[in-house]
Design a protein around this motif. Structure first.
Motif, PDB file in Angstrom:
ATOM      1  N   GLU A   1     -38.705  35.341  54.911  1.00 31.77           N
ATOM      2  CA  GLU A   1     -37.990  34.570  55.931  1.00 31.77           C
ATOM      3  C   GLU A   1     -38.586  33.181  56.103  1.00 31.77           C
ATOM      4  N   GLN A   2     -39.922  33.149  56.102  1.00 32.88           N
ATOM      5  CA  GLN A   2     -40.608  31.856  56.265  1.00 32.88           C
ATOM      6  C   GLN A   2     -40.283  30.916  55.100  1.00 32.88           C
ATOM      7  N   LEU A   3     -40.318  31.510  53.882  1.00 31.15           N
ATOM      8  CA  LEU A   3     -40.037  30.692  52.696  1.00 31.15           C
ATOM      9  C   LEU A   3     -38.592  30.168  52.723  1.00 31.15           C
ATOM     10  N   LYS A   4     -37.671  31.066  53.110  1.00 24.57           N
ATOM     11  CA  LYS A   4     -36.262  30.676  53.205  1.00 24.57           C
ATOM     12  C   LYS A   4     -36.104  29.466  54.136  1.00 24.57           C
ATOM     13  N   LYS A   5     -36.823  29.565  55.279  1.00 26.08           N
ATOM     14  CA  LYS A   5     -36.697  28.486  56.268  1.00 26.08           C
ATOM     15  C   LYS A   5     -37.234  27.170  55.700  1.00 26.08           C
ATOM     16  N   ARG A   6     -38.368  27.261  55.010  1.00 26.70           N
ATOM     17  CA  ARG A   6     -38.964  26.041  54.456  1.00 26.70           C
ATOM     18  C   ARG A   6     -38.055  25.427  53.379  1.00 26.70           C
ATOM     19  N   ILE A   7     -37.422  26.305  52.605  1.00 25.72           N
ATOM     20  CA  ILE A   7     -36.531  25.786  51.544  1.00 25.72           C
ATOM     21  C   ILE A   7     -35.304  25.105  52.160  1.00 25.72           C
ATOM     22  N   THR A   8     -34.681  25.798  53.113  1.00 18.11           N
ATOM     23  CA  THR A   8     -33.457  25.225  53.699  1.00 18.11           C
ATOM     24  C   THR A   8     -33.762  24.012  54.571  1.00 18.11           C
ATOM     25  N   ASP A   9     -34.998  23.912  55.057  1.00 19.35           N
ATOM     26  CA  ASP A   9     -35.367  22.707  55.815  1.00 19.35           C
ATOM     27  C   ASP A   9     -35.297  21.473  54.928  1.00 19.35           C
ATOM     28  N   PHE A  10     -35.610  21.656  53.655  1.00 17.04           N
ATOM     29  CA  PHE A  10     -35.642  20.509  52.743  1.00 17.04           C
ATOM     30  C   PHE A  10     -34.265  20.159  52.202  1.00 17.04           C
ATOM     31  N   ASN A  11     -33.530  21.193  51.852  1.00 14.57           N
ATOM     32  CA  ASN A  11     -32.234  20.935  51.209  1.00 14.57           C
ATOM     33  C   ASN A  11     -31.252  22.066  51.524  1.00 14.57           C
ATOM     34  N   GLU A  12     -29.986  21.726  51.563  1.00 12.68           N
ATOM     35  CA  GLU A  12     -28.968  22.755  51.783  1.00 12.68           C
ATOM     36  C   GLU A  12     -28.803  23.564  50.494  1.00 12.68           C
ATOM     37  N   VAL A  13     -28.760  24.869  50.618  1.00 12.18           N
ATOM     38  CA  VAL A  13     -28.603  25.686  49.414  1.00 12.18           C
ATOM     39  C   VAL A  13     -27.489  26.712  49.619  1.00 12.18           C
ATOM     40  N   GLU A  14     -26.951  27.178  48.491  1.00 16.66           N
ATOM     41  CA  GLU A  14     -25.892  28.187  48.550  1.00 16.66           C
ATOM     42  C   GLU A  14     -26.495  29.567  48.823  1.00 16.66           C
ATOM     43  N   ASN A  15     -27.570  29.817  48.083  1.00 14.23           N
ATOM     44  CA  ASN A  15     -28.109  31.175  48.154  1.00 14.23           C
ATOM     45  C   ASN A  15     -29.577  31.184  47.709  1.00 14.23           C
ATOM     46  N   ILE A  16     -30.327  32.105  48.274  1.00 13.53           N
ATOM     47  CA  ILE A  16     -31.727  32.284  47.850  1.00 13.53           C
ATOM     48  C   ILE A  16     -31.930  33.779  47.537  1.00 13.53           C
ATOM     49  N   VAL A  17     -32.401  34.043  46.348  1.00 12.42           N
ATOM     50  CA  VAL A  17     -32.585  35.454  45.940  1.00 12.42           C
ATOM     51  C   VAL A  17     -34.058  35.675  45.573  1.00 12.42           C
ATOM     52  N   PHE A  18     -34.651  36.682  46.166  1.00 11.73           N
ATOM     53  CA  PHE A  18     -36.039  37.035  45.828  1.00 11.73           C
ATOM     54  C   PHE A  18     -36.002  38.112  44.738  1.00 11.73           C
ATOM     55  N   VAL A  19     -36.685  37.868  43.663  1.00 14.59           N
ATOM     56  CA  VAL A  19     -36.682  38.811  42.540  1.00 14.59           C
ATOM     57  C   VAL A  19     -38.094  39.385  42.385  1.00 14.59           C
ATOM     58  N   SER A  20     -38.177  40.690  42.537  1.00 11.82           N
ATOM     59  CA  SER A  20     -39.500  41.337  42.411  1.00 11.82           C
ATOM     60  C   SER A  20     -39.845  41.502  40.928  1.00 11.82           C
ATOM     61  N   ARG A  21     -41.099  41.930  40.655  1.00 12.26           N
ATOM     62  CA  ARG A  21     -41.526  42.154  39.255  1.00 12.26           C
ATOM     63  C   ARG A  21     -40.606  43.186  38.589  1.00 12.26           C
ATOM     64  N   GLN A  22     -40.307  44.297  39.325  1.00 10.79           N
ATOM     65  CA  GLN A  22     -39.493  45.369  38.757  1.00 10.79           C
ATOM     66  C   GLN A  22     -38.069  44.883  38.461  1.00 10.79           C
ATOM     67  N   GLU A  23     -37.528  44.101  39.403  1.00  9.21           N
ATOM     68  CA  GLU A  23     -36.162  43.596  39.199  1.00  9.21           C
ATOM     69  C   GLU A  23     -36.105  42.676  37.982  1.00  9.21           C
TER      70      GLU A  23
END
Lengths: 295, 222
Positions: A73-95
């Motif tokens: 959540e924190q990372l999402k907020k920091r990313i969207t604070d900088f720029n507008e984005v369509e989507n953010i997907v977190f990909v784990s090692r297994q995924e």
């Protein structure tokens, strides 16, 4: 309204008297419109292509470790604070491992001896699909690398940067050709009207003595500029359309033009260019009238 | 119709064209201005049609002070003043017809009315056969008649003619005088500058003589 037939008659007379200069002016206006609209057409098509290429654009931030949900959540907020984005997907090692296996399809055997956690976790960021994204993506990438745990940021750096440079260059060319359009049309039409005024000097003086109104004297001259704009811009746009059709026909089939959907101006843009031509030529006409005609 | 009160006009450097002249011309009146060349006849006509402005005094036409008149009002007034200039002021590269028609075109009259009026004037002045000739290609006498026809074309309320018979023989002079008389009888005010005695000797109209920019005797009221 008997006013218009007289204005038209006078305009026709003016055009006949200075037809040589009129043709030269018409060609200059047409050529200026053609040059400007040619570069503008390329620019608009490049913008469209950029938007399309942007559909497939994503930034991948490789991380040192897996990110816990609170951190996500924190990372999402920091990313969207900088720029507008369509989507953010977190990909784990297994995924990541599962995706790779999926991509390898029948060759997935090569992964047999590998640990399912050998790939780094990552964040996939899908920016908004517009040209601004493409031009600011480098700054966005530089920002993303500063996120906690970020190891590397990857996107199609090379083509995006080249595209950005090309687009900036094209924008300058469009602006320069727009400048050329303004200067050449206003100057040429102003010069032609000035010539008309000198050719008809004696007649205009007499008309003044006979009580001709300002509208009677100025109307045909303004109409002359307006017609130059209408005909010049139409001719320029028509030439561009023919050139465009020829290029499309000539280079149809597999090739570079198929990279993007090369299309002509929409009707609204065509009308705007036409109107701009008319306004600029009328302005040229008005400048001469104001400067040289004493009524 | 025309009022001049203590009007003076000086051309640079110090040529006194008109000195303190006063004149009143009633609506429908016809007057003759006579005098030697350089007496000030043409200058007087130029002041009345606002081709020149006076240095002193009042010039009033149809109730408008010409020194203060607004451009729009002047344009409308000029449509009602016909002027036959001494130097004709014709457009040599336009036809006789076009030269006359333009006086009416500025008033946006219907083409049919213009055609009828121009043809009638050409007939009255004996130059119907010159209709489509270029104005620059006809004789001086014919050009003079074209100038008179243009002045008379737009049914003016005031007609100013500067030496209207200067280049004409006796027969053609009669035609021109006949046209001017008929316009006057129809109500047009006329001021004719001339030194051709034959056109005013037999008339009852006022004759005013100018000498060195002054009237030789005060112009009487009609």
């Amino acid at each position: 309204m008997r006013f218009f037939p007289y204005i038209l008659k006078q305009t026709g007379r003016n055009l006949r008297k200075t037809w040589g200069t009129q043709v030269m002016t018409l060609l200059t206006v047409s050529l200026s419109v053609l040059i400007f609209s040619f570069f503008f057409l390329i620019h608009t098509n490049i913008l469209k292509a950029g938007a399309r290429l942007g559909d497939e654009l994503r930034l991948i931030v490789y991380l040192d470790d897996e990110v816990v949900p609170a951190m996500q959540e924190q990372l999402k907020k920091r990313i969207t604070d900088f720029n507008e984005v369509e989507n953010i997907v977190f990909v784990s090692r297994q995924e990541a491992f599962a995706r790779l296996a999926n991509n390898l399809d029948q060759d997935r055997d090569v992964l047999q001896d590998m640990s399912p956690t050998f790939l780094p976790p990552s964040i996939e960021i899908f920016p908004k699909k517009n040209l601004k994204t493409l031009t600011t993506i480098k700054r966005f990438s530089d920002y993303l690398i500063t996120l906690p745990g970020a190891q590397k940021v990857q996107y199609g750096q090379e083509w995006v940067e080249r595209f950005g440079y090309f687009n900036s260059l094209l924008r300058i060319v469009v602006l320069l050709s727009a400048g050329l359009l303004v200067i050449s049309t206003v100057f040429m039409v102003s010069y032609t009207i000035r010539l008309t005024l000198f050719t008809r000097h004696e007649e205009l003086e007499l008309l003044r003595l006979l009580g001709a109104t300002n509208t009677y004297i100025q109307g045909p001259l303004l109409l002359e500029g307006l017609l130059q704009g209408l005909m010049g811009a139409s001719l320029g746009l028509l030439s561009l359309f023919l050139l465009f059709s020829w290029i499309k026909l000539r280079f149809s089939g597999p090739g570079f033009l198929n990279l993007f959907d090369f299309s002509f101006f929409p009707p609204a843009t065509t009308c705007t260019i036409l109107m701009t031509g008319i306004i600029l030529c009328s302005l040229g006409s008005l400048i001469s009238i104001r400067k040289f005609l004493r009524v | 119709m025309v009022e001049l009160v203590k009007v003076s006009k000086v051309y640079p450097p110090d040529i006194m064209a008109l000195q303190d002249i006063s004149l009143s011309v009633k609506r429908g009146e016809m007057i003759f201005l006579t005098g030697m060349s350089g007496a000030g006849k043409t200058t007087l006509l130029k002041l009345i049609c606002s081709l020149e402005t006076s240095d002193k005094g009042l010039v009033e036409v149809a109730g408008h002070d010409l020194n203060r008149i607004k451009p729009v009002v002047l344009q409308r007034l000029r449509q009602k003043i016909g002027v036959a200039y001494q130097d004709f002021r014709l457009l040599p590269l336009q036809s006789v017809y076009q030269n006359i028609a333009m006086a009416m075109e500025v008033s946006y009259l219907p083409p049919a009315t213009i055609r009828k009026r121009v043809e009638s004037l050409l007939e009255q002045l004996g130059i119907a056969d010159k209709r489509d000739k270029l104005a620059g290609k006809i004789s001086r006498g014919e050009q003079q008649r074209v100038a008179i026809a243009r002045a008379a074309a737009n049914a003016p309320t005031l007609l100013l003619a500067d030496e209207p018979t200067g280049n004409l023989d006796a027969t053609i002079t009669k035609l021109v005088v006949g046209l001017l008389e008929s316009l006057n009888q129809a109500g047009t005010t006329m001021i004719i500058a001339t030194h051709d005695q034959s056109i005013y000797r037999q008339t009852n109209h006022r004759v005013i003589n100018l000498e060195h920019g002054r009237f030789t005797e005060p112009p009487m009221e009609p």
